[in-house]
Design a protein around this motif. Structure first.
Motif, PDB file in Angstrom:
ATOM      1  N   ILE A 370      30.645  42.331  24.296  1.00 51.85           N
ATOM      2  CA  ILE A 370      31.050  40.981  24.789  1.00 51.85           C
ATOM      3  C   ILE A 370      31.675  41.208  26.117  1.00 51.85           C
ATOM      4  CG2 ILE A 370      32.462  38.952  24.356  1.00 51.85           C
ATOM      5  CD1 ILE A 370      31.977  39.598  21.441  1.00 51.85           C
ATOM      6  N   ASP A 371      32.558  42.305  26.360  1.00 54.15           N
ATOM      7  CA  ASP A 371      33.368  42.596  27.566  1.00 54.15           C
ATOM      8  C   ASP A 371      32.455  43.049  28.659  1.00 54.15           C
ATOM      9  OD1 ASP A 371      36.039  42.244  28.850  1.00 54.15           O
ATOM     10  OD2 ASP A 371      35.650  44.295  28.915  1.00 54.15           O
ATOM     11  N   GLU A 372      31.475  43.800  28.088  1.00 49.16           N
ATOM     12  CA  GLU A 372      30.363  44.459  28.958  1.00 49.16           C
ATOM     13  C   GLU A 372      29.474  43.218  29.764  1.00 49.16           C
ATOM     14  OE1 GLU A 372      27.977  47.089  26.676  1.00 49.16           O
ATOM     15  OE2 GLU A 372      30.040  48.572  26.497  1.00 49.16           O
ATOM     16  N   THR A 373      29.345  42.276  28.905  1.00 47.09           N
ATOM     17  CA  THR A 373      28.581  41.043  29.592  1.00 47.09           C
ATOM     18  C   THR A 373      29.538  40.520  30.606  1.00 47.09           C
ATOM     19  OG1 THR A 373      27.816  40.615  27.232  1.00 47.09           O
ATOM     20  CG2 THR A 373      27.616  38.695  29.119  1.00 47.09           C
ATOM     21  N   PHE A 374      30.558  40.429  30.573  1.00 44.29           N
ATOM     22  CA  PHE A 374      31.562  39.924  31.505  1.00 44.29           C
ATOM     23  C   PHE A 374      31.621  40.917  32.745  1.00 44.29           C
ATOM     24  CE2 PHE A 374      32.863  36.966  28.076  1.00 44.29           C
ATOM     25  CZ  PHE A 374      33.035  35.601  28.779  1.00 44.29           C
TER      26      PHE A 374
ATOM     27  N   LEU B 105      44.400  43.509  38.519  1.00 42.87           N
ATOM     28  CA  LEU B 105      45.471  42.783  37.544  1.00 42.87           C
ATOM     29  C   LEU B 105      45.067  43.545  36.179  1.00 42.87           C
ATOM     30  CD1 LEU B 105      45.024  38.802  38.002  1.00 42.87           C
ATOM     31  CD2 LEU B 105      46.484  40.464  39.184  1.00 42.87           C
ATOM     32  N   GLU B 106      45.827  43.530  35.341  1.00 38.88           N
ATOM     33  CA  GLU B 106      45.824  44.237  33.802  1.00 38.88           C
ATOM     34  C   GLU B 106      45.349  42.935  33.050  1.00 38.88           C
ATOM     35  OE1 GLU B 106      46.658  47.287  32.820  1.00 38.88           O
ATOM     36  OE2 GLU B 106      46.319  47.957  34.890  1.00 38.88           O
ATOM     37  N   LEU B 107      43.997  42.383  33.273  1.00 39.07           N
ATOM     38  CA  LEU B 107      43.523  41.549  32.476  1.00 39.07           C
ATOM     39  C   LEU B 107      42.038  42.046  32.237  1.00 39.07           C
ATOM     40  CD1 LEU B 107      44.193  38.108  34.283  1.00 39.07           C
ATOM     41  CD2 LEU B 107      45.304  38.912  31.986  1.00 39.07           C
ATOM     42  N   GLU B 108      41.415  41.288  31.052  1.00 38.63           N
ATOM     43  CA  GLU B 108      40.128  41.669  30.613  1.00 38.63           C
ATOM     44  C   GLU B 108      39.276  40.921  31.742  1.00 38.63           C
ATOM     45  OE1 GLU B 108      39.550  40.359  26.440  1.00 38.63           O
ATOM     46  OE2 GLU B 108      41.905  40.289  26.698  1.00 38.63           O
ATOM     47  N   ASN B 109      37.953  41.440  31.638  1.00 38.57           N
ATOM     48  CA  ASN B 109      36.947  40.857  32.722  1.00 38.57           C
ATOM     49  C   ASN B 109      36.721  39.476  32.651  1.00 38.57           C
ATOM     50  OD1 ASN B 109      36.086  43.392  33.816  1.00 38.57           O
ATOM     51  ND2 ASN B 109      34.986  44.087  32.041  1.00 38.57           N
ATOM     52  N   VAL B 142      36.862  37.389  48.176  1.00 37.71           N
ATOM     53  CA  VAL B 142      38.154  37.490  47.008  1.00 37.71           C
ATOM     54  C   VAL B 142      37.554  38.055  45.876  1.00 37.71           C
ATOM     55  CG1 VAL B 142      39.714  36.106  45.564  1.00 37.71           C
ATOM     56  CG2 VAL B 142      39.440  35.505  48.012  1.00 37.71           C
ATOM     57  N   GLY B 143      38.125  39.330  45.387  1.00 42.85           N
ATOM     58  CA  GLY B 143      37.698  39.790  43.809  1.00 42.85           C
ATOM     59  C   GLY B 143      38.884  40.181  43.007  1.00 42.85           C
ATOM     60  N   VAL B 144      38.798  39.817  41.954  1.00 41.46           N
ATOM     61  CA  VAL B 144      40.022  40.293  41.057  1.00 41.46           C
ATOM     62  C   VAL B 144      39.173  40.971  39.778  1.00 41.46           C
ATOM     63  CG1 VAL B 144      41.619  39.373  39.257  1.00 41.46           C
ATOM     64  CG2 VAL B 144      41.009  37.995  41.480  1.00 41.46           C
ATOM     65  N   VAL B 145      39.690  42.497  39.793  1.00 40.55           N
ATOM     66  CA  VAL B 145      39.308  43.408  38.971  1.00 40.55           C
ATOM     67  C   VAL B 145      40.459  44.060  38.265  1.00 40.55           C
ATOM     68  CG1 VAL B 145      37.239  44.001  40.429  1.00 40.55           C
ATOM     69  CG2 VAL B 145      39.497  45.146  40.606  1.00 40.55           C
ATOM     70  N   ASN B 146      39.997  44.643  37.142  1.00 41.84           N
ATOM     71  CA  ASN B 146      41.120  45.622  36.208  1.00 41.84           C
ATOM     72  C   ASN B 146      40.636  46.960  36.649  1.00 41.84           C
ATOM     73  OD1 ASN B 146      38.733  46.134  34.797  1.00 41.84           O
ATOM     74  ND2 ASN B 146      39.219  44.839  33.221  1.00 41.84           N
ATOM     75  N   PHE B 147      41.550  47.827  36.153  1.00 43.75           N
ATOM     76  CA  PHE B 147      41.707  49.042  36.202  1.00 43.75           C
ATOM     77  C   PHE B 147      40.237  49.706  36.165  1.00 43.75           C
ATOM     78  CE2 PHE B 147      42.253  53.515  34.938  1.00 43.75           C
ATOM     79  CZ  PHE B 147      42.920  54.197  35.849  1.00 43.75           C
ATOM     80  N   ASP B 148      39.709  49.824  34.998  1.00 42.83           N
ATOM     81  CA  ASP B 148      38.413  50.219  34.607  1.00 42.83           C
ATOM     82  C   ASP B 148      37.203  49.614  35.597  1.00 42.83           C
ATOM     83  OD1 ASP B 148      39.421  51.547  32.384  1.00 42.83           O
ATOM     84  OD2 ASP B 148      38.968  49.933  31.113  1.00 42.83           O
TER      85      ASP B 148
END
Lengths: 391, 162
Positions: A370-374, B105-109, B142-148
């Motif tokens: 699911i996260d990979e899709t995002f 940011l420390e958030l999910e994708n 603009v882009g917002v990404v997490n560490f991974d």
């Protein structure tokens, strides 16, 4: 309750061992990794145990035959041969089998021979008794009920059109509840804690009366009772009685209500008619609860599932949905005894086998389809917005 | 060009210059003395053809969001940090190349995708396409990404936690 399930050479699985939580289990994975198949295998065994428990099956031969026909009705294999659900090539080396253990580590399962004359032979303790769990499939079922209740469609035709996840649920929804809901609650007061929450989530209650189905707008209200309740009832319901009060005259046709509401309506009905029994710990299997669901209703649905689990129900569901997963992560409350296991089914690219990773940590789910899709989406978005900077 | 900031060490391998914007050391050549006036992003990266403003934010700091709806508050913080930094850089006469804004940011994708969209709406990306009145871009992207995702996406700028 199902403690473990081991599947060999059936459906997509060469060999898979899964340890279930007694509370909530969320199975994720890409399409074709076998999420629904896994649910169906566990359900077939659990359903058969229920038939043994209610006395419908007693001899090994009866159990073998029943299991074989249940697999056929659930999987709809080629030429209706149960052997067709096995991996023929692998089964030549290792017999196909599926075995589950219950909370007391008692084993129940079967071996499926895919030789010329396919046979199913029960393994383990075939006298092991367990109540049948409930399977809620992705397909919407409430609209089928009138035709089934009226006998407009013959059983053979229904069998040809739908698999048993659909038909079993229809038959269980048609079981009439006791007329006085208070009696149901007195028998299991935990239901009295669940029904008001479900009604408030959708603003009312679904009622099924044979072929007639309708939705009443309203809520459950409590009042002090002078009725003498049993000791167990007193513990839970604290001397109150519960009744449903319609707050708006008239009733809506079921077909006029939102699909997401109907899903919660299914839970209401199964609790009221006792089919979703809390006392047995038998599982609730749910394939993609998110289908047809407005994401804004997901919080209510997940809250309801957590409440069911807190009241003794084991839940095993398969999902593709980020919102559902995230609400579980946000609403889980270890102080209330919640426990969730996330099971990630995935294909090992080196050997092509379907494998499973299990974790109780939402952030540690790996691989997380699911996260990979995002990630894929956000990468495409970044291509457009940032170009090749930093590459 | 390596630099440490907010618990991370970045290596901007193709940068002409990298510095912490709000330098606290008064003896540092980058000390600006106006932190009381305006907000600022954490890092400025100068590249051959463009600048990158980098903001690092740990979302899970509840004390910072008392009385605020966290998501909207964070969006506002990210917006003002960019705008104020842009003013500083204008005063430095350093808005001569396109500027891209990257938030770690420390958030999910899924949540980062939503935050990207929100910040992009607040900062006018590609203003020149909106009206002929705008002769220069305020934000180039603009882009917002997490560490991974940072390490997947920005392969020339590896980052590690310190």
């Amino acid at each position: 309750m199902i403690n473990t399930l081991v599947v060999k050479n059936i459906a997509a699985f060469e060999e898979l061992h899964i340890d279930f939580s007694p509370k909530i289990n969320v199975i994720i994975g890409e399409n074709s990794c076998g999420k629904t198949q896994l649910l169906k295998i566990a359900y077939a065994l659990n359903f058969t145990q229920g038939k043994i428990a209610d006395g419908s099956l007693s001899t090994k031969v009866q159990i073998n035959d029943f299991l074989a026909s249940k697999f056929v009705s659930l999987f709809k294999p080629d030429k209706e041969k149960v052997g067709a659900i096995c991996n023929e090539y692998l089964a030549a080396k290792t017999p196909s089998s599926c075995l589950l253990t219950d909370g007391n580590d008692k084993v129940f399962g079967c071996e499926i021979s895919s030789s010329r004359s396919t046979t199913v032979s029960v393994q383990g303790d075939h006298k092991l008794r367990a109540e049948s769990g409930i399977f809620i499939p992705t397909k919407e079922v409430l609209s089928l009920l009138p035709a089934i209740a009226n006998g407009q469609v013959e059983a053979d035709h229904l069998k040809a059109l739908f698999d048993d996840t659909v038909l079993d649920l229809c038959y269980r929804l048609l079981v009439k509840p006791q007329e006085d809901i208070q009696k149901v609650i007195n028998e299991d007061p935990r239901i009295g804690t669940l029904l008001p929450g479900l009604a408030s989530a959708i603003g009312g209650r679904y009622e099924i009366d044979g072929a007639n189905q309708y939705f009443s707008v309203g809520e459950y209200t409590e009042k002090s009772s002078s009725t003498s309740l049993g000791r167990q009832a007193r513990t839970y319901s604290d001397g109150t009685t519960l009744s449903f009060k319609q707050t708006k005259a008239g009733a809506l046709s079921t077909s006029m209500t939102a699909e997401g509401y109907k899903k919660i309506g299914i839970l209401q009905r199964l609790l009221e008619n006792g089919e979703l029994s809390l006392s047995t710990g038998s599982p609730l299997f749910w394939d993609e609860p998110e289908s047809n669901m407005n994401p804004k209703l997901m919080k209510s649905l997940v809250s309801s599932l957590l409440e069911l689990s807190r009241n003794g129900k084991q839940i095993i569901l398969a999902s593709h949905d980020y919102v559902l997963l995230k609400w579980f992560d946000l609403l889980v409350d270890k102080g209330k005894g919640d426990h969730i296991l996330y099971h990630s089914l995935h294909k090992n690219n080196a050997n092509g086998k379907i494998e499973i990773n299990t974790t109780n940590d939402y952030l540690a789910i790996y691989p997380n389809a699911i996260d990979e899709t995002f990630e894929f989406l956000i990468n495409s978005e970044l291509d457009r917005s940032l170009g090749s900077i930093g590459q | 060009m390596k630099i440490r900031c907010d618990g991370f060490e970045f290596d901007f391998t193709n940068a002409l210059d990298v510095f912490i914007f709000d330098e606290k050391d008064k003896l540092s050549p980058n000390y600006h003395g106006l932190t009381h006036a305006l907000k600022a992003v954490d890092l400025i990266v100068e590249l051959e053809e463009e600048y990158a403003f980098i903001e690092i934010k740990n979302f899970f700091e509840p004390q910072k969001y008392n009385g605020n709806e966290p998501f909207n508050y964070l969006r506002e913080v990210l917006k003002y940090k960019y705008r104020d930094t842009w003013l500083y850089r204008w005063a430095e006469q350093k808005t001569d190349k396109p500027i891209k804004y990257i938030c770690l940011l420390e958030l999910e994708n899924a949540l980062n995708s939503r935050m990207s969209k929100e910040v992009r709406k607040q900062l006018p990306v590609n203003a020149k396409n909106t009206s002929p009145r705008w002769l220069s871009e305020i934000t180039a992207g603009v882009g917002v990404v997490n560490f991974d995702l940072w390490n997947i996406r920005f392969s020339a700028w590896p980052v590690v936690r310190t």
